[in-house]
Design an enzyme around this catalytic site. Structure first.
Site, PDB file in Angstrom:
ATOM      1  N   CYS A   2      12.788   4.785  -1.354  1.00 46.90           N
ATOM      2  CA  CYS A   2      13.003   4.282  -0.009  1.00 46.90           C
ATOM      3  C   CYS A   2      14.309   4.814   0.543  1.00 46.90           C
ATOM      4  O   CYS A   2      14.949   5.667  -0.038  1.00 46.90           O
ATOM      5  CB  CYS A   2      13.057   2.749  -0.038  1.00 46.90           C
ATOM      6  N   GLU A  86      13.368   5.635  -8.635  1.00 50.38           N
ATOM      7  CA  GLU A  86      12.456   5.193  -9.667  1.00 50.38           C
ATOM      8  C   GLU A  86      13.215   4.979 -10.966  1.00 50.38           C
ATOM      9  O   GLU A  86      14.071   5.795 -11.333  1.00 50.38           O
ATOM     10  CB  GLU A  86      11.361   6.242  -9.924  1.00 50.38           C
ATOM     11  N   ASP A 109       9.375  -1.792 -10.368  1.00 54.27           N
ATOM     12  CA  ASP A 109      10.606  -1.487 -11.091  1.00 54.27           C
ATOM     13  C   ASP A 109      11.815  -2.089 -10.383  1.00 54.27           C
ATOM     14  O   ASP A 109      12.834  -2.365 -11.015  1.00 54.27           O
ATOM     15  CB  ASP A 109      10.779   0.020 -11.273  1.00 54.27           C
TER      16      ASP A 109
END
Length: 616
Positions: A2, A86, A109
């Site tokens: 993001c 990630e 996550d």
């Protein structure tokens, strides 16, 4: 994945406008996170988020607040997280945290990172494997924590305003959207723009803007901001023999690829026909076959007319297309070749400028942007071979430095008289040759030498460190901006920190096993690829050679020179620039650094569109 943004420690009257300003900052990152947005507003801090949903698309909304427990519904949550990137080992961490009593509401996550902070505080950074940049507001201690991954794969900018507030964002545009941060550039920022891959860690181009350095965290309290390093390379003797080294490289890379294949959305791989991307494709193909996950889709880029216009140089020895096809056929991928039409290279310079928020490297940026634009139509995640050249000595200057060391950044050593393109006024305030010399001295002082190391191994340890701290960040930033401008997540298995730590101490003769660059990697994946690819010499990312493109760039520059209102005219030497635009001059230096002419076009656009004030 993001874009994150936020604001901490505003003054009391600012709370009235905080939500609107934060929403405006967050909206600037819509291309990074096209799937969802959110803001969280507390008493002393505000966090914003734009989401590209990759893991647990239905859950994982952000900013994510920790459970209030028995604090009551009106109390601020103990911690709030806005996360980009990630964490590849989130499943293992989730299991460990669950054993410690943590309960999870999602499969993301992001939630694992939040609970890891609640359990271990800032020490959570030592447990994370992945690419990430995130901000955590701890309402208990009223502390803001800004964190960036070890290699700096994901970006994070921050600044302090005159009023003491802290602003941060994944890209400069988020910070620039705040009314208290003016778009200004000083000589240091200009020097970083006018040179390539020499910018020191932490420099943010805009005046008073900083990047969180790779492998660092920043703690912010009312009393100030403190930067802390949490990861660094450590030099030690390499004790493995060559067969063990080859096997270890294979296993570390295989593990990184397997971890990075995890995705809840479509995933593909980029394929250039070189050993780096081909190794990733070969290992991914084996892993997908082992798990019964289907055929891997791959994508490559070429230019219209490249067969006719291609000219070999020090970094581009051969066309990619024949080798791409050999790998795709051998591994059995579902392959797509994307052809870039050369007129679009000039037309899209503005798009790459807006992706970076400052000028980049011309058609090298544009071609990557166009590749990612097409890939995004079919997938949300792509694997890339970025980083192998930097850790394994793939560029031609590694061998050159081993044989005849220079006292400079190797990729810049052939450039002469950088000041020649500057206007007389700017030349008086800015000495680019001096800037490069000072930057080189500072970079060299950071190298963790091994006691007793001599000869090529000592010099090449310096070159590897220069690559890691200066050249690779430039490449990773380029890949992040061009991909995220299209809402595409690009993963880089070669930048797994465990592999990097191992390769750091592998000696030069092993890395050149078989007498060729990246020999240890070639040996490690030789069983997965056709021999013609395994032994193909390094060839760089393709760029436009067509006369139409070169002519369009020269025409655009001449138009700028003929416009008395062009803001760039105060910064460049007009006679020198006109001479270059009217001649066949294009490259300078041994390793064909990005040409100056398309960068002048972007510099003019940047000064106009961003309304940048030059402060000398």
């Amino acid at each position: 994945m993001c874009g994150i943004t936020g604001w901490a420690y505003w003054r009391e009257p600012e709370q009235v406008r905080a939500h609107a300003v934060l929403a405006a900052m967050t909206a600037q990152l819509a291309e990074r996170g096209p799937d969802a947005s959110g803001v969280w507003l507390g008493e002393h801090a505000a966090l914003g988020h734009r989401r590209l949903a990759v893991i647990d698309p239905r859950g994982g909304a952000q900013p994510m607040a920790a459970p209030r427990g028995d604090l009551g519904p009106l109390a601020e949550p103990p911690a709030v997280l806005s996360f980009s990137g990630e964490v590849y080992n989130f499943r293992e961490l989730r299991t460990e945290l669950a054993g410690l009593g943590h309960r999870f509401r999602t499969s993301s996550d992001t939630e694992v990172v939040l609970h890891a902070y609640l359990e271990w505080g800032a020490a959570l950074v030592d447990r994370l494997v992945g690419m990430y940049a995130f901000a955590i507001w701890d309402s208990r201690s009223r502390e803001l924590l800004l964190v960036r991954d070890r290699l700096g794969i994901k970006p994070l900018y921050w600044t302090r305003t005159a009023g003491g507030a802290v602003l941060f964002g994944s890209e400069p545009k988020a910070v620039l959207a705040h009314p208290d941060f003016p778009a200004e550039v000083d000589p240091e920022g200009l020097a970083a723009l006018f040179t390539v891959a020499i910018k020191p860690p932490g420099a943010g181009i805009y005046r008073n803007l900083r990047e969180v350095k790779p492998g660092h965290l920043v703690r912010v309290t009312r009393s100030g901001a403190k930067e802390q390093r949490y990861w660094a390379l450590r030099s030690a003797p390499h004790t493995d023999d060559l067969p063990t080294t080859i096997a270890t490289v294979r296993e570390l890379l295989r593990g990184a690829v397997a971890e990075q294949l995890v995705s809840d959305v479509p995933l593909v791989a980029l394929l250039s026909g070189g050993i780096d991307s081909s190794a990733i494709v070969g290992l991914a193909g084996v892993e997908l076959a082992r798990t019964g996950s289907g055929k891997l889709a791959t994508y490559s880029l070429d230019f219209a007319g490249s067969e006719e216009h291609f000219k070999a140089d020090a970094l581009h020895l051969s066309r990619d297309a024949p080798f791409v096809r050999a790998v795709a056929d051998h591994v059995g991928t579902d392959h797509t070749e994307i052809i870039v039409q050369t007129p679009s290279l000039v037309d899209e310079l503005g798009a790459t400028l807006r992706a970076r928020d400052f000028l980049g490297v011309g058609d090298l940026d544009v071609s990557l942007l166009l590749l990612f634009r097409e890939v995004r139509k079919h997938a949300t995640v792509a694997l890339s071979g970025e980083g192998a050249d930097d850790f394994l000595g793939g560029y031609p200057w590694f061998l050159a430095e081993a044989e005849t060391p220079t006292a400079n950044f190797p990729w810049s050593a052939g450039v002469t008289d950088r000041n020649a393109q500057l206007s007389p006024d700017l030349r008086a305030a800015l000495d680019l040759d001096g800037y490069v010399a000072d930057a080189y001295r500072d970079a060299l002082a950071e190298v963790p030498h091994l006691d007793g190391e001599q000869g090529p191994d000592r010099r090449l340890r310096e070159v590897y460190h220069l690559q890691l701290t200066r050249f690779l960040p430039f490449l990773l930033d380029r890949k992040d901006r061009m991909s995220m401008a299209n809402g595409l997540e690009v993963r880089v298995p070669f930048c797994d920190h465990r592999l990097v730590e191992y390769l750091w101490n592998v000696p030069w003769q092993y890395k050149r096993s078989g007498g060729q660059e990246k020999g240890v990697l070639r040996d490690a994946v030789a069983d997965l690829l056709p021999e013609q690819v395994t032994r193909r010499p390094k060839s760089g990312f393709p760029f436009g050679h067509s006369p139409e493109y070169l002519g369009a760039v020269r025409s655009r520059v001449l138009g700028i020179l003929d416009d008395p209102g062009s803001p760039v005219l105060d910064l460049v030497d007009r006679a020198s620039l006109r001479g270059m635009a009217e001649s066949d001059a294009w490259f300078a230096g041994n390793y064909t650094p990005p040409p100056w002419l398309p960068r002048v076009i972007q510099l003019d656009q940047w000064l106009r569109e961003y309304r940048v004030r030059v402060v000398l």
